[in-house]
Structure formats: structure tokens, C-alpha cells
Design a protein around this motif. Sequence first.
Motif, short mmCIF file in Angstrom:
data_model
loop_
_atom_site.label_atom_id
_atom_site.label_comp_id
_atom_site.label_asym_id
_atom_site.label_seq_id
_atom_site.Cartn_x
_atom_site.Cartn_y
_atom_site.Cartn_z
N GLY A 251 0.83 -1.20 0.00
CA GLY A 251 0.00 0.00 0.00
C GLY A 251 0.87 1.24 0.00
N ASN A 252 0.25 2.40 -0.23
CA ASN A 252 1.00 3.63 -0.47
C ASN A 252 1.58 4.26 0.79
N GLY A 253 0.79 4.36 1.86
CA GLY A 253 1.25 4.99 3.09
C GLY A 253 1.80 6.38 2.83
N PHE A 254 2.80 6.77 3.62
CA PHE A 254 3.45 8.08 3.43
C PHE A 254 4.49 8.04 2.31
N TRP A 255 4.77 6.86 1.76
CA TRP A 255 5.72 6.76 0.65
C TRP A 255 5.13 7.32 -0.64
N PRO A 257 1.96 9.52 -1.06
CA PRO A 257 0.74 10.25 -0.75
C PRO A 257 0.21 10.98 -1.98
N LEU A 258 -1.05 11.30 -1.95
CA LEU A 258 -1.64 12.10 -3.03
C LEU A 258 -1.07 13.53 -2.99
N PRO A 259 -1.03 14.20 -4.14
CA PRO A 259 -0.48 15.57 -4.18
C PRO A 259 -1.46 16.63 -3.71
N LEU A 260 -2.11 16.38 -2.58
CA LEU A 260 -3.03 17.37 -2.00
C LEU A 260 -2.27 18.63 -1.63
N ASP A 321 -5.03 5.74 0.26
CA ASP A 321 -4.35 6.95 0.72
C ASP A 321 -4.57 7.08 2.21
N ILE A 322 -3.55 7.53 2.92
CA ILE A 322 -3.70 7.63 4.37
C ILE A 322 -4.70 8.72 4.77
#
Length: 933
Positions: A251-255, A257-260, A321-322
Amino acid sequence: RLLVAMAAIYALLLSLLAAAGCAGSSHGVHEKCGVVSHLCAEGRARPLALASAAPTLSWVVESSLEVAGYRVLAGATPQALGDVWDSGVVPAPRAATAKWKGPALRGSQRVYWTVMVLLRQGSGKDSQPCWATPKGNGVEWFEAGPQPDWADAVWVAEQYDELKHDDCWFYEPHSNPLLRVAFGSEDIASARLYIAGLGYYKAFLDGKLITQPLELGPPQTNYFKRVFYDSYDVTGLMTNHSRHALALELGNGFWNPLPLRFWGHLNLRDYLAVGERPQAIAYLRIVHTHGSIQNVVTGPCNGSAAGFCWKQGSGSLTANDIYLGIKYDANLAEPSWADPAFDDSTWAEVAAAPPSPLDDHSLLLPNPLPPVSAGESFTAIRTWTSPNSTGVYVADMGRNYAGTISLRVPLNGVALKPGQAITLRYGELLNPDGSLNVLTSVAGQIKSPGVGGPCAPDVAYQTDSYIATGKESSIDFTPYFTWHGFQFAEIDLTGLNVVLLPEMVTGYVLRVSVVQVGTFESSNQLLNRIWQLFVRTLSSNMMGVQSDCPHRERFGYGGDLLATCESAMLVYDMSAFYRKCLLDFVLDQRENGGFTECAPYNGISDNGLGGQSGPIDWQSVVPQLALLLYRHYGDATFLDEAYPAMQRFIELALSNITSVEAGLGDWMTLEPSAVQLTGLGMLHADLVSLADIAHILEKDDASRYRDLAAQLAVQINSDFLDVDTGVYAAQDGSWSGTQCSQSMPLFMGLAPNSTVPAIYDTLLGNVKDAEHIECGMFGIKWLLMTLANMGDNSIAYSLATQDSYPSYGYMLKEGASTIWESWFYSDNTYSHNHPMFGSVAQWMIQALAGIQLHTEAVGFDQVIVAPLPVPDLTYVKGTHNGIACSWTLDGKSLAFVMNVTLPVTVKVCAVAGLLSGCKTCCANLCSPSASKV
């Protein structure tokens, strides 16, 4: 005489142990003298991978006798203790730890060890030595980490185009990767798996889940400077068959993240160590019964010399996404994909991950933390239909927490449509009509179109979705690879003729699984509820960093950490957790020597000292918490490693006094903020801390830092103190005589002795006028502890137990189950799950229960027990790590009774009902402890 007697008993004990064939067998010795328990290496029982070449061994002594020394024996087998290392008898009063001084550890080496503790019966010339030995067979073990080259394992990821992607690409559906390798192996004696997956991973061996179902690992770090790997003994999971499979879901985690755009401008991807797709590295080390070793490691097929090939498939998460949650598509599920017999011939080969700093395997270190996993669970307390909707329900989980929910809804013959979405949304509050209010938990305050950046949602609320196959007999959905901060969950069952009942919704609390070591209770139920507020709030913000909140930001702010760390250490064993947090700050130290406002660094730099460093108040967490860790847990290793970094920070601060006076100050205060004073006061505390650290490390700098601290104290009083009136005030008149500005100099010992009465009178006048706490996250501790130390604990008690605004009681009256970010109620901005006001818990343990760490303690081996009773309480009981203090007070007769229980490794002073001068008296009265005082 004592040494001769010790030698005689030592020889006798050795003969007994030799006859028994095991150093853990004591043949009655421990019944007389005591037992040793909780044998740990680096704070953990039976760790599978230690990074340190000289691990710290620790234990607990259960006896009423005084500790005089110890002996550690280590061997390659339980029957050969001493053949690897024999410490000999080490004289060490109150010792409960020992540093490994045996030969250097080899990769994956297992070491068996035990300890015997020398105790002293009686005192003076009549004292007699005896031994305490471990319970049971008395032998524990630890293992070193793998070889530095990881047997040539490489980071792998799924193959995908490596073109540079725009922001919108990240919001498109992308199935999370599944990785697997099939291999043959028989006659297995033992098997160890070492693995890191970025951002998060699940691991399976022969179809069996290795990790815990909701585990989130590894903890967030600056991945380009440090990655933690996990270690598992998987011997029992490998079947007797010759064919096996190791499988990973990522999974993605903090590695990734979405570009919010947080607050409309901050993109975490510009600052964190990130990648565009998850990746993993793994090393399975198998030892066969005949002694040979087989290594199964990650790598591309064309680079494998072992005759096996890693394959990649597509997982069921089309989004994860976290912050925004996951989307689980049940149509993509492959139930048997992790089994050895699964046919992966149609799967593509994995690729080596794109080149990055991660290729340096020296960045890989054993995970020092217990896992982030599900602990407490509970069902919803009520459910109802959301207003103006059909089929949309709201579930009240009964409390604010960080974690997830599990949805179990029987359909009773009702059919889901293929592709139908069951959507969950989360929030801390309700709107007046009973519908969900998400606004205090929205990521980065993104609440309107365009704020979050290209393709971002208009409102960045927390949500999860389940996409149905149409074949379900029930909805069974537990989101993973994410977490949320909430009390209420909105569950959209539109189109289904079902009624959502509370028992269909189960909540799971997620946090790092540190052990609780402190408790508090009293005759005042409001006080007990405030204690619970802090414990729940802290628990909600322990996902690998101590975060500000579990939803909107999830950042490791240094100031928030500093404000609450002593409270946290009195509740939980934070030794490994806080060392990791401090390491985050040291690794992200700026070129100019400054520490960042948050660690890992995420681009936030408010009112700092330049070069992307944070404000002085937030940077101060490193020297001050580092010293506290030593006082609480006794390991000087971090002090030594971080000392040069702390020196650089101090030199930067001393050369930027103007910036020091322009920090963030006593954050979220209701009174004018004394920013200049608190900035200089923090620097003074940093200098004092560094002087103590230099002394502990036997550095020559100690006197220089003490002199600088003394000079700074003179400057502070010259700039801000009116010696005639005792008022601290800004020269520009922006603040004067506030709770914070009057209590901080008293708490820190900055005030000249002759002015203390006037300064304190001004503080009392402020408090009596306000009748409430009006200071912010730092000032709470300074205020309450100053009142207690000056003999007015009843006033501190009155402030802490108010139930009108502003107060903790007011929060509770407004429905709080965790501490708010603000003293005032907010329904659209401020978090309702923020630990930073939590230093009230420190006051409860230190002032009311009277358990205080001595200023010269090493590993909490010296403690001041001096409760300060207040008339409104009839009893108080506090505990911390084996120390317990309880007292009762009869309001009519004023009869006061105190009971104290203490470990034998603690030197103690017990003084009941002393209302002033406690620390001075106790420092002179401390003496070796007994089990009861």
C-alpha cells in the motif's frame, strides 16, 4: 568481609548451576532472595533483529532487598551459557541494565543469555549477600540483524511506465501491487523473514498471513535516510510440503501520498521522501536440518541466481491513501493468490525499483518499535438514518479515536448490484440535525473547490468504499492500509432494504503497541475522566510519529511532542518510540544546524531560525527530550550519537537571538502570548539540558553551557522583569503578567531569589481573577506545577477541575472523549483529538500522586515520592512502572495515610503532605529503598 562472602556465595551458586546444567535453575536460591523477570534486549523480549553491536540488556528485580551488582552469562546454546560472554560479577547498586561487552555479533546470530542479581541482606557490617535468579528456566535470547548485504536482495516494484506524471495521474484508479515468488525447500529447521515495504505491506507465507490483519508498517521516517525493516520467525508457517510461496501486498502509506495542497499550497510530495508506486525488499533466510542455508530474496527474474522468479499481480485496492482512505473492489479479489499452488503464469515479472538512495542497504535498520496494530475493539453504541436521506446511516462509536471500523451487514436475500459502491465517511462531530459533520477532520483544511490542487476533491474528507460483485450474501468490509480519526461514521446503504444495527459496526483502535506503565485514579470522577481524556488522545496519535491529530495533518510537530512527552512517559513505555521520534529530527537536521518544525520534514517552517528550520520552541524538543529519555530509561547511547547535532543547534540559536524571540510561543493560548520570553526561556532550558548531557558524557563543554545559561538568565530578567513589582512584561506592552510569563521563570528557576515572592504574588493575582487556565500548551505544565511546587496545589486542583469555559471539564460537558486543539468549541476548523494540552496528566502523577523523577535519576532509579494532598480529595492512587503511591485523607479528622510500593532498583524519598521546599528536602533525605514505606 562482604567481598569474601560474595565470592563464597558466587562459588556455591556456580556449583549449583553446574550440577543443574542450566544457569537459569536456582534450586531454591531465588525463594530466599528474590527473582529476576522481564529479561529484555534493547527493551524487547526475544527480538529477532538487533541493529546495535552492543545491545542494552535489562531486567526487573522482584525482591525487598537492596541490589548490589549483577552477572550476565551468554552462550550459543542454553546449555553453554558463558561461552560467548561472561561479564563476571559487576558491582552496580540499583542496576537493572547492562551493556553488551561480548564479542561482535554476526548476522542473524542467536545469543542465549541470563542474569543473576546480587542482593544485600541487612545493612552495615551485618549485611550478607545473596542472589536473585530468573523465573522458570531463566534463559532468554536475542538475534542480530541480517548481514549488511541482505544476501543481495534488491528493492522491487511492479512494472509501469516511468514517465513523469502530472498531479491528476495520482487520482486515477491504480490497483495496488501484489508480489509473489514460488520456491522449493524441504527439511526446514528454522526460517526468518526480514522485510520492508513502502509505504505499507502485508506478508504471507504459504497462504498464511504473517503480519497482523490491520498492521501498519513500517513506521514513517525520512525513507531516503532511514528505513525500518520487520523481522519474523516464520518457521511454524512453512508447511511440510516441498513447494512454498512468499507473497506481499503493498500500500501507499506516506511513501506515495496524493499531491493534495494542504492549506491550498503545501504539497507533501515536494518535501517527503516519496515514490510513485509502492515497493518492497525482503530476505527469507532458511536453515535446513543438515545445516545448509537457503536465501529467498527480492529481485527481478533476470537477476536471480537462485532459480526462482518474483511475479506481480493487481490487488483489490484501486485507491489507497492515508488521508482520503481506500477503495476496495471485490471484483478484483484473488482469494488464493498467496498460496503455493496458485498459477501465476499469466502474471508479469517484477522489476527492480527505480534507482534511489534506498539502494544503499546501510539505510535498513531493524524496526525498534512494536507494530501499529489493532488493540481495543468495541461496537457502535447507536445507529440512525441520516436526515433527508434513504438508506444512509450514521453510526456513533461512542468515543473519538484513531483507527478503522469493520462492517458486517447480513443482506438476508437482498442483492447488491455488480459494481455498486458502499461508501463510508468519517467525522468527529454531528450537525444539529444529526447528519455527519466532517469539517474538523478534513485533510489540510481543503474544504472548497480548487484549494486542494489539480483533480483533488472539493472537500478532502476521510472516506472508504467497497465495490460489490453482486454475489455477496453479506457486506464484510474492513478498510486497511489507512486509518481515520473520528467518532461518527456515515454508511451509505442506498438501494438496499436493510437496517443498520449497532452490532454490525465494530471499531478498532490502532496505535503503536507500547505497554501502559502508569495509572491514576482519585475520589473525583471529573479528574479521572480528564486522565482518560489524555490517555485516549495520546493513543490516537501514535502511528509511528506522535502526531498533532489523527486526521487533518498527522504530522510529528516538535512543540506538541515537547509539551506532552513527560505526561506520555508516565503513561506508556515510550523509550523506543521517543528515541525513534528524536532520530527523525536528527536525520532531518538542516544544513545550518537547525531542527525542523516537524519530523520527518514536510515543508512546514513557521517562525524558524532560517534554512527551513522550525521555531525555537519546536526545535527544543531534541535536547530536552533527549535528557528526559536518559533520566527515565537510562540509556546514554542516543545522547552520545546526537550530541554533535545538538551542539550545532545551540550554536545556531545563540547566533540568532532575534529569531529566537520570534518563535510560536505558548501555542493556542487565550492570553497575549509572551513569545519573546518563552523563546529565550526555551533556549535557557536547552542550554541547561545540554550542559547536563555534556556532564553525563564527560565532555569538556558542560561548564561553558552552564555559564551561557546563567548569562542568558540575567539577560531575560534584565529585558522583561520589573524587580520592584515582580511582573514580567514585554517592552512594547504586548503582554504583561500573564499566567505563562509569570509561571515559566518560576518553574525553570530563572527568577532571582529575591524577586520570587513578588513574581508569585502576581501569578496568584492573575489566577484568582481568571479562575481558569488561560495559557496554552506549554504554559499548562508551568502553571500547574509552579502552583504545586509553591505550596498551592489546591489552587492548581481548582484550575484543573473547572467545568466552565475554558477548562477540561467544559470539553467533557460538550461531549468530548478526547482533548481538543482549542479551549473553545469548534465545529468547522479545530481538531477534537489533539494531545498538546495533555500536561495536566503530568501534574496528576507528580503533584497529586506525588511520584516525581529525581533530577539526578538514571533510568528512573531515583524518585521523589511527595504527594501534595488537597482538601477536596479523599483518596488518590498513582502508579508508574512498579512504583505505586496511594493516600487517603479524612476531611473531618484530617488523618492522612500514605502507602508506597517501590522496586528495589529505585532509591526513594517519601515525604507526605509537604507543601513547599519538597525537592530540597527530598534531595537530602533520599536513602536506599525497601519494598514498602
